[in-house]
Enzyme design. Structure first.
Site, PDB file in Angstrom:
ATOM      1  N   ARG A  41       0.854  -1.180   0.000  1.00 52.68           N
ATOM      2  CA  ARG A  41       0.000   0.000   0.000  1.00 52.68           C
ATOM      3  C   ARG A  41       0.895   1.236   0.000  1.00 52.68           C
ATOM      4  O   ARG A  41       2.017   1.207   0.517  1.00 52.68           O
ATOM      5  CB  ARG A  41      -0.885  -0.008   1.247  1.00 52.68           C
ATOM      6  CG  ARG A  41      -1.927   1.107   1.255  1.00 52.68           C
ATOM      7  CD  ARG A  41      -2.690   1.134   2.564  1.00 52.68           C
ATOM      8  NE  ARG A  41      -3.537   2.315   2.637  1.00 52.68           N
ATOM      9  CZ  ARG A  41      -3.946   2.883   3.752  1.00 52.68           C
ATOM     10  NH1 ARG A  41      -3.584   2.369   4.916  1.00 52.68           N
ATOM     11  NH2 ARG A  41      -4.706   3.949   3.726  1.00 52.68           N
ATOM     12  N   HIS A  42       0.413   2.325  -0.576  1.00 48.75           N
ATOM     13  CA  HIS A  42       1.195   3.561  -0.626  1.00 48.75           C
ATOM     14  C   HIS A  42       1.482   4.110   0.775  1.00 48.75           C
ATOM     15  O   HIS A  42       0.821   3.756   1.757  1.00 48.75           O
ATOM     16  CB  HIS A  42       0.454   4.632  -1.439  1.00 48.75           C
ATOM     17  CG  HIS A  42      -0.870   5.022  -0.840  1.00 48.75           C
ATOM     18  ND1 HIS A  42      -0.987   5.902   0.214  1.00 48.75           N
ATOM     19  CD2 HIS A  42      -2.129   4.628  -1.141  1.00 48.75           C
ATOM     20  CE1 HIS A  42      -2.265   6.053   0.541  1.00 48.75           C
ATOM     21  NE2 HIS A  42      -2.976   5.275  -0.265  1.00 48.75           N
ATOM     22  N   GLY A  43       2.453   5.000   0.866  1.00 49.46           N
ATOM     23  CA  GLY A  43       2.767   5.663   2.123  1.00 49.46           C
ATOM     24  C   GLY A  43       1.678   6.639   2.536  1.00 49.46           C
ATOM     25  O   GLY A  43       0.763   6.956   1.774  1.00 49.46           O
ATOM     26  N   GLN A  44       1.795   7.121   3.748  1.00 50.01           N
ATOM     27  CA  GLN A  44       0.765   7.991   4.331  1.00 50.01           C
ATOM     28  C   GLN A  44       0.684   9.351   3.632  1.00 50.01           C
ATOM     29  O   GLN A  44       1.678   9.896   3.155  1.00 50.01           O
ATOM     30  CB  GLN A  44       1.065   8.222   5.814  1.00 50.01           C
ATOM     31  CG  GLN A  44      -0.042   8.960   6.553  1.00 50.01           C
ATOM     32  CD  GLN A  44       0.423   9.438   7.918  1.00 50.01           C
ATOM     33  OE1 GLN A  44       1.185  10.384   8.029  1.00 50.01           O
ATOM     34  NE2 GLN A  44      -0.031   8.748   8.956  1.00 50.01           N
ATOM     35  N   THR A  45      -0.532   9.893   3.578  1.00 48.46           N
ATOM     36  CA  THR A  45      -0.795  11.248   3.117  1.00 48.46           C
ATOM     37  C   THR A  45      -1.401  12.032   4.279  1.00 48.46           C
ATOM     38  O   THR A  45      -1.805  11.462   5.294  1.00 48.46           O
ATOM     39  CB  THR A  45      -1.788  11.259   1.947  1.00 48.46           C
ATOM     40  OG1 THR A  45      -3.077  10.833   2.439  1.00 48.46           O
ATOM     41  CG2 THR A  45      -1.349  10.320   0.822  1.00 48.46           C
ATOM     42  N   GLU A  46      -1.501  13.347   4.123  1.00 49.45           N
ATOM     43  CA  GLU A  46      -2.139  14.147   5.166  1.00 49.45           C
ATOM     44  C   GLU A  46      -3.602  13.757   5.336  1.00 49.45           C
ATOM     45  O   GLU A  46      -4.127  13.742   6.453  1.00 49.45           O
ATOM     46  CB  GLU A  46      -2.009  15.639   4.846  1.00 49.45           C
ATOM     47  CG  GLU A  46      -0.632  16.203   5.098  1.00 49.45           C
ATOM     48  CD  GLU A  46      -0.166  15.985   6.530  1.00 49.45           C
ATOM     49  OE1 GLU A  46      -0.935  16.299   7.471  1.00 49.45           O
ATOM     50  OE2 GLU A  46       0.954  15.474   6.714  1.00 49.45           O
ATOM     51  N   CYS A  47      -4.274  13.417   4.246  1.00 48.02           N
ATOM     52  CA  CYS A  47      -5.679  13.002   4.349  1.00 48.02           C
ATOM     53  C   CYS A  47      -5.807  11.664   5.061  1.00 48.02           C
ATOM     54  O   CYS A  47      -6.772  11.437   5.792  1.00 48.02           O
ATOM     55  CB  CYS A  47      -6.320  12.942   2.964  1.00 48.02           C
ATOM     56  SG  CYS A  47      -6.726  14.553   2.268  1.00 48.02           S
ATOM     57  N   ASN A  48      -4.839  10.761   4.864  1.00 45.66           N
ATOM     58  CA  ASN A  48      -4.830   9.523   5.647  1.00 45.66           C
ATOM     59  C   ASN A  48      -4.762   9.844   7.128  1.00 45.66           C
ATOM     60  O   ASN A  48      -5.517   9.300   7.945  1.00 45.66           O
ATOM     61  CB  ASN A  48      -3.615   8.664   5.295  1.00 45.66           C
ATOM     62  CG  ASN A  48      -3.732   7.938   3.975  1.00 45.66           C
ATOM     63  OD1 ASN A  48      -2.721   7.665   3.349  1.00 45.66           O
ATOM     64  ND2 ASN A  48      -4.921   7.597   3.525  1.00 45.66           N
ATOM     65  N   ARG A  90       0.258   9.383  -5.108  1.00 43.33           N
ATOM     66  CA  ARG A  90       0.828   8.800  -3.898  1.00 43.33           C
ATOM     67  C   ARG A  90       1.354   7.386  -4.115  1.00 43.33           C
ATOM     68  O   ARG A  90       2.341   6.990  -3.496  1.00 43.33           O
ATOM     69  CB  ARG A  90      -0.198   8.819  -2.759  1.00 43.33           C
ATOM     70  CG  ARG A  90      -1.533   8.134  -3.049  1.00 43.33           C
ATOM     71  CD  ARG A  90      -2.549   8.479  -1.955  1.00 43.33           C
ATOM     72  NE  ARG A  90      -3.856   7.868  -2.134  1.00 43.33           N
ATOM     73  CZ  ARG A  90      -4.847   8.430  -2.830  1.00 43.33           C
ATOM     74  NH1 ARG A  90      -4.655   9.601  -3.435  1.00 43.33           N
ATOM     75  NH2 ARG A  90      -6.014   7.836  -2.913  1.00 43.33           N
ATOM     76  N   GLU A 114      -7.483   3.714  -6.432  1.00 42.30           N
ATOM     77  CA  GLU A 114      -8.436   3.563  -5.342  1.00 42.30           C
ATOM     78  C   GLU A 114      -9.846   3.874  -5.853  1.00 42.30           C
ATOM     79  O   GLU A 114     -10.019   4.533  -6.890  1.00 42.30           O
ATOM     80  CB  GLU A 114      -8.053   4.499  -4.187  1.00 42.30           C
ATOM     81  CG  GLU A 114      -8.946   4.429  -2.959  1.00 42.30           C
ATOM     82  CD  GLU A 114      -8.940   3.057  -2.283  1.00 42.30           C
ATOM     83  OE1 GLU A 114      -9.639   2.156  -2.820  1.00 42.30           O
ATOM     84  OE2 GLU A 114      -8.269   2.891  -1.253  1.00 42.30           O
TER      85      GLU A 114
END
Length: 218
Positions: A41-48, A90, A114
């Site tokens: 899975r992709h790395g974290q984003t601010e929305c995550n 991302r 997604e």
């Protein structure tokens, strides 16, 4: 194998949505012609981190970049021949960080994106109901079918294949292969190895997840 391979959700709506995802997946078939493949899975984003439905343009944050770099180091020891990734920002960034350890170029695939949540983008995803029908968004049926087809095409590439995609992609993959998925495995940039076994498939974490806050699957 577990009869219910998905992680236990926290709300009635989430339970209903994941049960519906399982129902859809049960009518489909994914039969990878390989003994092993990898998923990230992709790395974290601010929305995550904020548990917000995000657009396809949302970039990795500093934590997400660090997570991708840690995943790249863990996957550097694996015999990966092809990297196929969702073509959104991302995931492509995450895949590029990992690919540098293998001198490979990630192959972007629109079908691995997604689920598109339409008018829900920008709102809270804390109590996500996967069976929702967001205005100007994608239904669960269409998302599962699209993801299944994209996974099939990705896993036909020269292997072992690494698929870099999303939390929703992992949910669909787990349902299609009847593989139990725990909240830990769903974490951002947590490298997984999928192996064929006598009873089907199993997922193994290749490294401890680099934590970056609560799990958010959008």
């Amino acid at each position: 194998m577990s009869a219910h391979p998905l992680a236990s959700p926290s709300t009635v709506a989430a339970h209903r949505g994941l049960n519906r995802l399982l129902e859809i997946a049960s009518g489909l078939q994914l039969a990878p012609q390989t003994e092993r493949f990898y998923f990230l899975r992709h790395g974290q984003t601010e929305c995550n981190a904020r548990r917000i439905f995000q657009s396809y343009e949302e970039p990795l944050n500093a934590t997400g970049i660090a997570q991708a770099e840690a995943a790249g180091k863990a996957l550097a020891r694996e015999p990966i021949a092809t990297i196929v990734c969702s073509d959104v920002a991302r995931t492509h960034h995450t895949a590029s960080i990992v690919a540098a350890h293998h001198v490979l170029t990630p192959n972007g695939a629109q079908g691995l994106r997604e689920r598109h949540f339409g008018e829900l983008i920008g709102s809270s995803s804390a109590d996500l109901d996967w069976d929702c029908r967001p205005a100007q968004g994608e239904t669960l049926d269409l998302f599962v079918e699209r993801t299944r087809d994209a996974l099939e095409q990705a896993l036909l590439q020269p292997g072992p294949v690494l698929v870099v995609a999303h939390g929703g992609t992992l949910y669909v993959l787990a349902a299609l292969l009847s593989v139990p998925v725990t909240p830990t495995l769903l974490g951002n940039a947590h490298p997984l190895r999928f192996d064929r076994i006598d009873t089907g498939w199993q997922a193994t974490a290749l490294a401890a997840a680099l934590q970056g806050g609560p799990v958010n699957l959008s």
